[in-house]
Scaffold this motif. Sequence first.
Motif, PDB file in Angstrom:
ATOM      1  N   GLU A   1      49.150  43.292  49.090  1.00 41.03           N
ATOM      2  CA  GLU A   1      47.956  44.126  49.246  1.00 41.03           C
ATOM      3  C   GLU A   1      48.256  45.597  48.912  1.00 41.03           C
ATOM      4  OE1 GLU A   1      45.772  43.600  52.851  1.00 41.03           O
ATOM      5  OE2 GLU A   1      44.467  45.326  52.460  1.00 41.03           O
ATOM      6  N   VAL A   2      49.401  46.075  49.370  1.00 37.00           N
ATOM      7  CA  VAL A   2      49.777  47.466  49.056  1.00 37.00           C
ATOM      8  C   VAL A   2      49.877  47.643  47.538  1.00 37.00           C
ATOM      9  CG1 VAL A   2      51.609  49.185  49.258  1.00 37.00           C
ATOM     10  CG2 VAL A   2      50.978  47.792  51.249  1.00 37.00           C
ATOM     11  N   PHE A   3      50.560  46.702  46.907  1.00 31.85           N
ATOM     12  CA  PHE A   3      50.745  46.762  45.456  1.00 31.85           C
ATOM     13  C   PHE A   3      49.392  46.688  44.738  1.00 31.85           C
ATOM     14  CE2 PHE A   3      51.428  44.590  41.369  1.00 31.85           C
ATOM     15  CZ  PHE A   3      52.403  45.398  40.804  1.00 31.85           C
ATOM     16  N   TYR A   4      48.547  45.787  45.202  1.00 29.62           N
ATOM     17  CA  TYR A   4      47.229  45.583  44.581  1.00 29.62           C
ATOM     18  C   TYR A   4      46.391  46.850  44.664  1.00 29.62           C
ATOM     19  CZ  TYR A   4      42.512  43.564  44.035  1.00 29.62           C
ATOM     20  OH  TYR A   4      41.228  43.293  43.650  1.00 29.62           O
ATOM     21  N   ARG A   5      46.326  47.431  45.872  1.00 22.99           N
ATOM     22  CA  ARG A   5      45.485  48.628  46.038  1.00 22.99           C
ATOM     23  C   ARG A   5      45.996  49.787  45.187  1.00 22.99           C
ATOM     24  NH1 ARG A   5      41.665  47.718  49.546  1.00 22.99           N
ATOM     25  NH2 ARG A   5      41.943  46.242  51.262  1.00 22.99           N
ATOM     26  N   GLU A   6      47.297  49.818  44.998  1.00 21.11           N
ATOM     27  CA  GLU A   6      47.869  50.904  44.202  1.00 21.11           C
ATOM     28  C   GLU A   6      47.589  50.707  42.709  1.00 21.11           C
ATOM     29  OE1 GLU A   6      51.926  51.603  45.314  1.00 21.11           O
ATOM     30  OE2 GLU A   6      52.313  52.793  43.507  1.00 21.11           O
ATOM     31  N   HIS A   7      47.411  49.471  42.287  1.00 21.19           N
ATOM     32  CA  HIS A   7      47.347  49.208  40.845  1.00 21.19           C
ATOM     33  C   HIS A   7      46.029  48.641  40.326  1.00 21.19           C
ATOM     34  CE1 HIS A   7      51.764  49.346  41.489  1.00 21.19           C
ATOM     35  NE2 HIS A   7      51.741  49.933  40.309  1.00 21.19           N
ATOM     36  N   ILE A   8      45.121  48.266  41.215  1.00 20.31           N
ATOM     37  CA  ILE A   8      43.918  47.579  40.731  1.00 20.31           C
ATOM     38  C   ILE A   8      43.140  48.419  39.716  1.00 20.31           C
ATOM     39  CG2 ILE A   8      42.652  48.271  42.847  1.00 20.31           C
ATOM     40  CD1 ILE A   8      41.913  45.164  40.688  1.00 20.31           C
ATOM     41  N   GLU A   9      43.005  49.699  40.007  1.00 14.41           N
ATOM     42  CA  GLU A   9      42.224  50.522  39.071  1.00 14.41           C
ATOM     43  C   GLU A   9      42.938  50.659  37.726  1.00 14.41           C
ATOM     44  OE1 GLU A   9      40.787  54.222  40.607  1.00 14.41           O
ATOM     45  OE2 GLU A   9      40.151  54.880  38.614  1.00 14.41           O
ATOM     46  N   LYS A  10      44.249  50.818  37.785  1.00 13.66           N
ATOM     47  CA  LYS A  10      45.010  50.928  36.529  1.00 13.66           C
ATOM     48  C   LYS A  10      44.827  49.659  35.693  1.00 13.66           C
ATOM     49  CE  LYS A  10      48.808  53.953  38.093  1.00 13.66           C
ATOM     50  NZ  LYS A  10      48.786  53.946  39.562  1.00 13.66           N
ATOM     51  N   VAL A  11      44.901  48.504  36.344  1.00 16.57           N
ATOM     52  CA  VAL A  11      44.761  47.241  35.614  1.00 16.57           C
ATOM     53  C   VAL A  11      43.351  47.114  35.046  1.00 16.57           C
ATOM     54  CG1 VAL A  11      44.686  44.723  35.863  1.00 16.57           C
ATOM     55  CG2 VAL A  11      46.571  46.016  36.862  1.00 16.57           C
ATOM     56  N   GLN A  12      42.351  47.473  35.846  1.00  7.48           N
ATOM     57  CA  GLN A  12      40.978  47.364  35.358  1.00  7.48           C
ATOM     58  C   GLN A  12      40.737  48.279  34.159  1.00  7.48           C
ATOM     59  OE1 GLN A  12      38.946  47.839  39.290  1.00  7.48           O
ATOM     60  NE2 GLN A  12      37.929  45.939  38.702  1.00  7.48           N
ATOM     61  N   ARG A  13      41.314  49.459  34.214  1.00  6.48           N
ATOM     62  CA  ARG A  13      41.157  50.357  33.065  1.00  6.48           C
ATOM     63  C   ARG A  13      41.898  49.804  31.840  1.00  6.48           C
ATOM     64  NH1 ARG A  13      38.384  54.635  34.081  1.00  6.48           N
ATOM     65  NH2 ARG A  13      38.236  55.481  36.188  1.00  6.48           N
ATOM     66  N   PHE A  14      43.092  49.271  32.084  1.00 12.99           N
ATOM     67  CA  PHE A  14      43.874  48.671  30.991  1.00 12.99           C
ATOM     68  C   PHE A  14      43.048  47.581  30.301  1.00 12.99           C
ATOM     69  CE2 PHE A  14      46.805  45.715  29.088  1.00 12.99           C
ATOM     70  CZ  PHE A  14      47.861  46.480  28.621  1.00 12.99           C
ATOM     71  N   VAL A  15      42.433  46.731  31.114  1.00 17.32           N
ATOM     72  CA  VAL A  15      41.635  45.631  30.552  1.00 17.32           C
ATOM     73  C   VAL A  15      40.391  46.179  29.855  1.00 17.32           C
ATOM     74  CG1 VAL A  15      40.253  43.598  31.134  1.00 17.32           C
ATOM     75  CG2 VAL A  15      42.498  43.916  32.198  1.00 17.32           C
ATOM     76  N   ALA A  16      39.746  47.170  30.469  1.00 16.23           N
ATOM     77  CA  ALA A  16      38.514  47.725  29.897  1.00 16.23           C
ATOM     78  C   ALA A  16      38.766  48.390  28.544  1.00 16.23           C
ATOM     79  CB  ALA A  16      37.896  48.732  30.866  1.00 16.23           C
ATOM     80  N   ARG A  17      39.999  48.813  28.316  1.00 15.41           N
ATOM     81  CA  ARG A  17      40.322  49.393  27.013  1.00 15.41           C
ATOM     82  C   ARG A  17      40.435  48.314  25.943  1.00 15.41           C
ATOM     83  NH1 ARG A  17      43.197  53.270  30.302  1.00 15.41           N
ATOM     84  NH2 ARG A  17      45.092  52.029  30.393  1.00 15.41           N
ATOM     85  N   ARG A  18      40.408  47.068  26.355  1.00 14.30           N
ATOM     86  CA  ARG A  18      40.644  45.979  25.399  1.00 14.30           C
ATOM     87  C   ARG A  18      39.513  44.964  25.289  1.00 14.30           C
ATOM     88  NH1 ARG A  18      45.074  48.340  27.067  1.00 14.30           N
ATOM     89  NH2 ARG A  18      46.919  48.337  25.754  1.00 14.30           N
ATOM     90  N   VAL A  19      38.700  44.810  26.310  1.00  6.25           N
ATOM     91  CA  VAL A  19      37.569  43.880  26.210  1.00  6.25           C
ATOM     92  C   VAL A  19      36.297  44.573  26.694  1.00  6.25           C
ATOM     93  CG1 VAL A  19      39.050  41.868  26.605  1.00  6.25           C
ATOM     94  CG2 VAL A  19      37.852  42.884  28.517  1.00  6.25           C
ATOM     95  N   ASP A  20      35.158  44.135  26.141  1.00  9.64           N
ATOM     96  CA  ASP A  20      33.913  44.826  26.493  1.00  9.64           C
ATOM     97  C   ASP A  20      32.946  43.937  27.277  1.00  9.64           C
ATOM     98  OD1 ASP A  20      33.161  43.122  24.544  1.00  9.64           O
ATOM     99  OD2 ASP A  20      32.531  44.645  23.090  1.00  9.64           O
ATOM    100  N   ASP A  21      33.428  42.819  27.762  1.00  9.79           N
ATOM    101  CA  ASP A  21      32.585  41.910  28.537  1.00  9.79           C
ATOM    102  C   ASP A  21      33.033  41.969  29.999  1.00  9.79           C
ATOM    103  OD1 ASP A  21      31.666  39.735  29.948  1.00  9.79           O
ATOM    104  OD2 ASP A  21      31.895  38.314  28.320  1.00  9.79           O
TER     105      ASP A  21
END
Lengths: 194, 190
Positions: free
Chosen positions: B15-35
Amino acid sequence: MKTFEDELLTELKTVVAERTPAIKSRGRRRMVVGLAAAVTLAAATAIAVPLIGGEKTTAAAYSVTRTPEGTFQLTITGEDSAAVQRALEKTGVKAEVKYLKAGEFCRRTPAGQISPQHLLTRYWFLMNAAKPDGAEVDPTRFRGWTLIIESSGEHGRVDPTEGQIGMVLRLGTKNALSVDFVKTGSFGPCVVSR
Amino acid sequence: MAELVEIGRDPDAFEVFYREHIEKVQRFVARRVDDPFLAADLTAEVFLAAIDSAHSYRPGRGTPTGWLYGVAQNVVSSERRRQARELRANQRISGRRLVTPDDVTRLEDRIDAEAGARELLRAMDELPQGERAVLELVALDGISPQEAAQILGIRAATARVRLHRARARLRDRRPPPVTPLVDITPEGTS
């Protein structure tokens, strides 16, 4: 109302919690599997991939190297999928290895697809692929599971000067290399599809 | 945080790891897919893959965040190869199932904010994979060439050379036609 991020966290924590008993029971023996994956069907060309030491038992289409610590590395450099499968099973991992033509993939019957609850570590190899000495696997964790390697198209684009195998996995849409652990008995035979 | 290996066996550490990284991962994905639904699936898949492979992390090979970007890149590039139907059939957690209408608006906002990055990504389509991989991490994700090298498992000097070549190629070519990044349309999202 819970957001997507909250819901996802809840599900992922459940996944982690369910893994814990299996991890606690695992033994010390470990296996290292690396696919240099020069599995171009037309030619079996050996590729320089650093080995981790130990006794080399075979050096043709594939090699299995065992270390003093009981770890293993498999390096696939050829076209003999049956030999690769046997090599894996000697390390204690049940395996099924399929080499297909470009654009082909396996449809598994009777379910058609592998069920998600029967799929254990789909990306374990992908995660470790950039490591020249392969991915670490503990065979005791995978008892009752089958390692399925399906490789289609041309996978010989390894840069031997760097010993880099990670790029093998970054292929075009017509090629695929999937490496999954799947619950033994949960899937049918490979039906080649396009 | 605790050692990264703990995220694969301790829900609280995860959970600690997830909360620290969820936004980074979502942005990473959003830079690559538009759905937004595919983005939700991939976000779930990135963290599942991280859980599965946490034991393989070695501190000497980069930061936990850099390692996670490597995981994310593998997941996204794997998705590009696989048919979307197969991806969903094999998924242990369906990200899209967790998405509410409110979430969609928020996820779309994030995707819209990364439109420029996806345009840049399309321009990289014709680059050799080795060069593209380095350029993606450096130009899209703001990662240093040295850390990109660690993520990709190549030497720093090699990464710099590939970066130089990739930039030169992009300079030399005409503006690319706008084509879909992924040549598949997930069911129910078109």
